[in-house]
Design a protein around this motif. Structure first.
Motif, PDB file in Angstrom:
ATOM      1  N   UNK A  98      51.823  54.669  21.839  1.00 56.75           N
ATOM      2  CA  UNK A  98      50.487  54.095  21.659  1.00 56.75           C
ATOM      3  C   UNK A  98      49.498  54.594  22.698  1.00 56.75           C
ATOM      4  N   UNK A  99      49.968  54.736  23.914  1.00 51.82           N
ATOM      5  CA  UNK A  99      49.121  55.225  25.007  1.00 51.82           C
ATOM      6  C   UNK A  99      48.822  56.714  24.809  1.00 51.82           C
ATOM      7  N   UNK A 100      49.835  57.491  24.466  1.00 50.25           N
ATOM      8  CA  UNK A 100      49.648  58.929  24.259  1.00 50.25           C
ATOM      9  C   UNK A 100      48.739  59.200  23.066  1.00 50.25           C
ATOM     10  N   UNK A 101      48.912  58.448  21.999  1.00 47.59           N
ATOM     11  CA  UNK A 101      48.099  58.655  20.798  1.00 47.59           C
ATOM     12  C   UNK A 101      46.624  58.371  21.056  1.00 47.59           C
ATOM     13  N   UNK A 102      46.340  57.585  22.076  1.00 46.91           N
ATOM     14  CA  UNK A 102      44.971  57.200  22.422  1.00 46.91           C
ATOM     15  C   UNK A 102      44.290  58.199  23.360  1.00 46.91           C
ATOM     16  N   UNK A 103      44.976  59.276  23.710  1.00 52.94           N
ATOM     17  CA  UNK A 103      44.485  60.196  24.745  1.00 52.94           C
ATOM     18  C   UNK A 103      43.133  60.814  24.431  1.00 52.94           C
ATOM     19  N   UNK A 104      42.825  61.042  23.185  1.00 58.17           N
ATOM     20  CA  UNK A 104      41.549  61.670  22.834  1.00 58.17           C
ATOM     21  C   UNK A 104      40.448  60.623  22.652  1.00 58.17           C
ATOM     22  N   UNK A 105      40.706  59.595  21.867  1.00 59.81           N
ATOM     23  CA  UNK A 105      39.668  58.597  21.576  1.00 59.81           C
ATOM     24  C   UNK A 105      39.493  57.590  22.697  1.00 59.81           C
ATOM     25  N   UNK A 106      40.545  57.343  23.473  1.00 62.34           N
ATOM     26  CA  UNK A 106      40.526  56.462  24.645  1.00 62.34           C
ATOM     27  C   UNK A 106      39.895  55.101  24.343  1.00 62.34           C
ATOM     28  N   UNK A 107      40.442  54.405  23.355  1.00 60.76           N
ATOM     29  CA  UNK A 107      39.928  53.089  22.970  1.00 60.76           C
ATOM     30  C   UNK A 107      40.804  51.927  23.428  1.00 60.76           C
ATOM     31  N   UNK A 108      42.001  52.208  23.955  1.00 59.84           N
ATOM     32  CA  UNK A 108      42.857  51.127  24.458  1.00 59.84           C
ATOM     33  C   UNK A 108      42.223  50.500  25.697  1.00 59.84           C
ATOM     34  N   UNK A 109      42.286  49.194  25.774  1.00 58.89           N
ATOM     35  CA  UNK A 109      41.824  48.507  26.979  1.00 58.89           C
ATOM     36  C   UNK A 109      42.929  48.656  28.024  1.00 58.89           C
ATOM     37  N   UNK A 110      42.555  49.193  29.171  1.00 54.78           N
ATOM     38  CA  UNK A 110      43.523  49.493  30.226  1.00 54.78           C
ATOM     39  C   UNK A 110      43.545  48.371  31.267  1.00 54.78           C
ATOM     40  N   UNK A 111      44.329  48.524  32.300  1.00 53.46           N
ATOM     41  CA  UNK A 111      44.481  47.454  33.295  1.00 53.46           C
ATOM     42  C   UNK A 111      43.168  47.108  33.993  1.00 53.46           C
ATOM     43  N   UNK A 112      42.220  48.031  33.995  1.00 47.50           N
ATOM     44  CA  UNK A 112      40.920  47.769  34.605  1.00 47.50           C
ATOM     45  C   UNK A 112      40.082  46.813  33.762  1.00 47.50           C
ATOM     46  N   UNK A 113      40.494  46.619  32.502  1.00 40.50           N
ATOM     47  CA  UNK A 113      39.700  45.799  31.594  1.00 40.50           C
ATOM     48  C   UNK A 113      38.746  46.627  30.758  1.00 40.50           C
ATOM     49  N   UNK A 114      38.712  47.915  31.031  1.00 44.44           N
ATOM     50  CA  UNK A 114      37.848  48.837  30.280  1.00 44.44           C
ATOM     51  C   UNK A 114      38.704  49.846  29.531  1.00 44.44           C
ATOM     52  N   UNK A 115      38.087  50.528  28.587  1.00 45.04           N
ATOM     53  CA  UNK A 115      38.775  51.609  27.887  1.00 45.04           C
ATOM     54  C   UNK A 115      38.551  52.904  28.652  1.00 45.04           C
ATOM     55  N   UNK A 116      39.322  53.930  28.311  1.00 43.49           N
ATOM     56  CA  UNK A 116      39.118  55.237  28.929  1.00 43.49           C
ATOM     57  C   UNK A 116      37.740  55.786  28.632  1.00 43.49           C
ATOM     58  N   UNK A 117      37.212  55.517  27.437  1.00 43.85           N
ATOM     59  CA  UNK A 117      35.883  56.023  27.083  1.00 43.85           C
ATOM     60  C   UNK A 117      34.779  55.286  27.837  1.00 43.85           C
ATOM     61  N   UNK A 118      35.092  54.131  28.410  1.00 44.44           N
ATOM     62  CA  UNK A 118      34.120  53.389  29.216  1.00 44.44           C
ATOM     63  C   UNK A 118      34.209  53.761  30.692  1.00 44.44           C
ATOM     64  N   UNK A 119      35.032  54.749  31.002  1.00 44.74           N
ATOM     65  CA  UNK A 119      35.112  55.231  32.364  1.00 44.74           C
ATOM     66  C   UNK A 119      36.388  54.901  33.103  1.00 44.74           C
ATOM     67  N   UNK A 120      37.268  54.122  32.509  1.00 42.38           N
ATOM     68  CA  UNK A 120      38.538  53.809  33.157  1.00 42.38           C
ATOM     69  C   UNK A 120      39.462  55.031  33.073  1.00 42.38           C
TER      70      UNK A 120
END
Length: 173
Positions: A98-120
């Motif tokens: 699930x984490x690897x599949x999100x590598x391009x779109x970066x929409x998973x909410x991460x431990x920071x509370x933000x998604x990768x596309x939001x700068x996390x």
């Protein structure tokens, strides 16, 4: 051979639950709450090996940790326990999928509370970009999913089979 009915019940229940997780890994699992601190610990443990391995260490350790328990139970000739913990290995691999599949779109909410596309910071975006495989994200994530699913598929008949096999007697030495 007569089964241990409690073991058989647990093996059947685990088989149904984890095969359901394999069918739709993005729905999550109660073990995600266990995987996350293990994943984060992996970053710390692999830190002495450099930046790339520190980042990869999270996903590696969250799979290595339950695999160590499987190995321990095999070593102790507790094959039923090993096959039950093998479900966790498969689920953990699917969590990595699930984490690897999100590598391009970066929409998973991460431990920071933000998604990768939001700068996390997104581990798998970094790993696949650093290795030049970001364009192959879908294929690599599919391979990871297949490995996790096959692990769960192997655990299901193993746990049911070992419900019928009595444990070897413990001999005091």
């Amino acid at each position: 051979m007569h089964p241990s009915y409690p073991r058989l019940f647990c093996a059947g229940l685990a088989s149904i639950y984890f095969l359901w997780i394999a069918y739709d890994p993005m729905q999550g699992s109660f073990l995600d709450l266990v995987d996350l601190p293990i994943h984060e610990t992996g970053h710390l443990l692999f830190r002495p090996l450099g930046e790339f391995m520190s980042i990869a260490g999270g996903s590696l350790f969250q799979v290595i940790m339950p695999a160590v328990f499987v190995g321990y139970f095999i070593w102790q000739q507790k094959y039923y326990a090993a096959s039950i913990v093998l479900f966790w290995v498969g689920q953990s691999i699917l969590n990595v999928y699930g984490y690897a599949a999100d590598a391009v779109v970066m929409q998973l909410v991460l431990t920071s509370g933000f998604t990768g596309s939001e700068g996390s910071f997104h581990d798998w975006n970094y790993l696949l970009t650093a290795t030049g495989f970001i364009g192959s994200t879908k294929m690599l994530a599919g391979i990871i999913r297949a490995i996790g699913t096959l692990t769960i598929i192997a655990a299901a008949p193993g746990s049911i089979y070992y419900s019928f096999v009595p444990e070897p007697a413990v001999v005091d030495q």
